[in-house]
Scaffold this active site. Structure first.
Site, PDB file in Angstrom:
ATOM      1  N   TYR A 140       0.806  -1.131   0.087  1.00  0.00           N
ATOM      2  CA  TYR A 140      -0.106   0.111  -0.118  1.00  0.00           C
ATOM      3  C   TYR A 140       0.966   1.305  -0.019  1.00  0.00           C
ATOM      4  O   TYR A 140       0.453   2.227  -0.360  1.00  0.00           O
ATOM      5  CB  TYR A 140      -0.960  -0.198   1.071  1.00  0.00           C
ATOM      6  CG  TYR A 140      -2.002  -0.991   1.208  1.00  0.00           C
ATOM      7  CD1 TYR A 140      -2.088  -1.966   0.303  1.00  0.00           C
ATOM      8  CD2 TYR A 140      -2.991  -1.137   2.015  1.00  0.00           C
ATOM      9  CE1 TYR A 140      -3.110  -2.792  -0.028  1.00  0.00           C
ATOM     10  CE2 TYR A 140      -4.027  -1.889   2.138  1.00  0.00           C
ATOM     11  CZ  TYR A 140      -4.184  -2.966   1.200  1.00  0.00           C
ATOM     12  OH  TYR A 140      -5.209  -3.780   1.138  1.00  0.00           O
ATOM     13  N   ASP A 220      -2.856 -18.147   2.472  1.00  0.00           N
ATOM     14  CA  ASP A 220      -4.224 -18.728   1.911  1.00  0.00           C
ATOM     15  C   ASP A 220      -4.674 -19.863   2.838  1.00  0.00           C
ATOM     16  O   ASP A 220      -5.515 -20.091   2.895  1.00  0.00           O
ATOM     17  CB  ASP A 220      -3.707 -19.720   0.614  1.00  0.00           C
ATOM     18  CG  ASP A 220      -2.508 -19.947   0.390  1.00  0.00           C
ATOM     19  OD1 ASP A 220      -1.611 -19.973   1.494  1.00  0.00           O
ATOM     20  OD2 ASP A 220      -1.997 -20.736  -0.378  1.00  0.00           O
ATOM     21  N   ASP A 244      -5.461  -6.602   5.842  1.00  0.00           N
ATOM     22  CA  ASP A 244      -6.732  -5.823   5.209  1.00  0.00           C
ATOM     23  C   ASP A 244      -7.758  -6.956   5.053  1.00  0.00           C
ATOM     24  O   ASP A 244      -8.857  -6.965   5.315  1.00  0.00           O
ATOM     25  CB  ASP A 244      -6.314  -5.146   4.157  1.00  0.00           C
ATOM     26  CG  ASP A 244      -7.259  -3.976   3.828  1.00  0.00           C
ATOM     27  OD1 ASP A 244      -8.463  -4.072   4.401  1.00  0.00           O
ATOM     28  OD2 ASP A 244      -7.286  -3.462   2.975  1.00  0.00           O
TER      29      ASP A 244
END
Length: 354
Positions: A140, A220, A244
């Site tokens: 980000y 995952d 997030d």
């Protein structure tokens, strides 16, 4: 207690008003002197100043003891990929300029709402863990970032330094020590160089916390296990983008994203906010769930003002409202759906009578 109040966009003003009213009543009950001042951020700030995080707002935040924040976001910008200025840039700038490197999101179930989760009650019952998300590094904020001149190629850079990783891991180890002494580092070390650095540093720091059981999960696998076995987690720490995604996924455990509060802490003034977005479709309709923002106010008392009793009273009021069925439409489950303002009035009345 001096608070910067940043309602932001969409439903932000509605839910922040409820949380602020609760905060005022708690301050009256415990004899605290409260002062607060409003600031603008997000799309409303762009409309007024062209800047999603104006310098006046930053100055207000720096001069305050805590920030109570709503949400940013507006479809006008979401639907325009060529927009140079976006509301979300205001939130990122605020995190960076205030040095808010850690986002703390508790996930816990409420017995009265077990049937609201899309997961089976026996799966989510007793889930109680904390997600600690690194907030000012990673993709980000990494540079270079952009698009090619022809517009056919885009690129983002994921960057982490030892200092950034050490400070967030240190916080996570400390949280684990205060809880059940189990820390899970979530990464993608089989693919990403940054994740391998996270894993290396976590192993280097582990001997400083011999009582903490440390384990690692690829993101995952962590996403799958969070749904299948949420009760196995105690403290989860991870990088910005993974955090997030995972914390939004975790909202299904409680039954509604409208119940999840958060604290962003770091170098300067700490910020307290619900994890849901601006929900523009509900703006002005008085239907948004204010409980996540109210619980964020509880975290504000606990973290910024050492107010454990104050935070406990707010949490008690929220739990009581759900037990009594005084909830907004997302939690009504076929029963009466109360307005945002009605839930807020009920909470204030509960605190007055407590």
């Amino acid at each position: 207690m001096k608070i910067a109040v940043l309602p932001g966009d969409g439903i932000g003003p509605e839910v922040v008003e409820v949380a602020l009213n609760v905060t005022k009543e708690v301050c009256k009950k415990f004899g605290h002197e409260l002062s607060y001042e409003y600031g603008i951020v997000g799309a409303c700030a762009i409309d007024k100043t062209g800047n999603p995080y104006p310098e006046e707002t930053h100055k207000l935040c720096m001069e305050s003891d805590a920030v109570l924040f709503g949400a940013v976001g507006d479809p006008r910008f979401d639907n325009n990929p060529n927009s140079k200025v976006r509301p979300e840039q205001g939130l990122l700038a605020m995190r960076k300029k205030l040095g808010l490197y850690a986002n703390i999101r508790p996930i816990a179930t409420f017995d009265s709402l077990l049937d609201k989760s899309p997961l089976k009650a026996e799966v989510v019952r007793g889930a109680d863990f904390v997600c600690i998300r690194e907030l000012t590094g990673g993709m980000y904020f990494g540079r270079p970032q952009g698009r090619s001149e022809d517009g056919d190629t885009a690129y983002d850079t994921c960057l982490y330094t030892r200092e950034e990783i050490e400070r967030i891991l240190d916080l996570a180890f400390q949280y684990a020590m205060k809880r059940r002494k189990h820390l899970t580092v979530v990464d993608k070390a089989n693919v990403l160089a940054t994740s391998r650095l996270w894993r290396q540093i976590a192993n280097e720091m582990a001997p400083n916390y011999p009582e903490v059981e440390l384990d690692f999960l690829f993101v995952d696998n962590a996403a799958m296990q969070m749904i299948q076995w949420p009760t196995r987690f105690d403290v989860i720490v991870t990088e910005n983008m993974f955090g997030d995604i995972l914390t939004d996924e975790a909202s299904v455990i409680t039954g509604s994203m409208g119940l999840l509060s958060s604290a962003s802490v770091g170098v300067h003034t700490s910020l307290f906010e619900p994890i849901h977005g601006s929900y523009p479709q509900a703006t002005g309709k008085d239907i948004a769930n204010p409980l996540a923002t109210v619980l964020s106010a509880a975290m504000m008392f606990e973290y910024a003002f050492n107010g454990a009793k104050e935070g406990a009273l707010i949490r008690e009021a929220v739990a009581a409202s759900m037990e009594a069925g005084v909830v907004t439409e997302d939690l009504a489950n076929g029963g009466k759906a109360y307005k945002t303002s009605e839930v807020g009035a009920w909470l204030v009345d509960y605190i007055i009578k407590a």
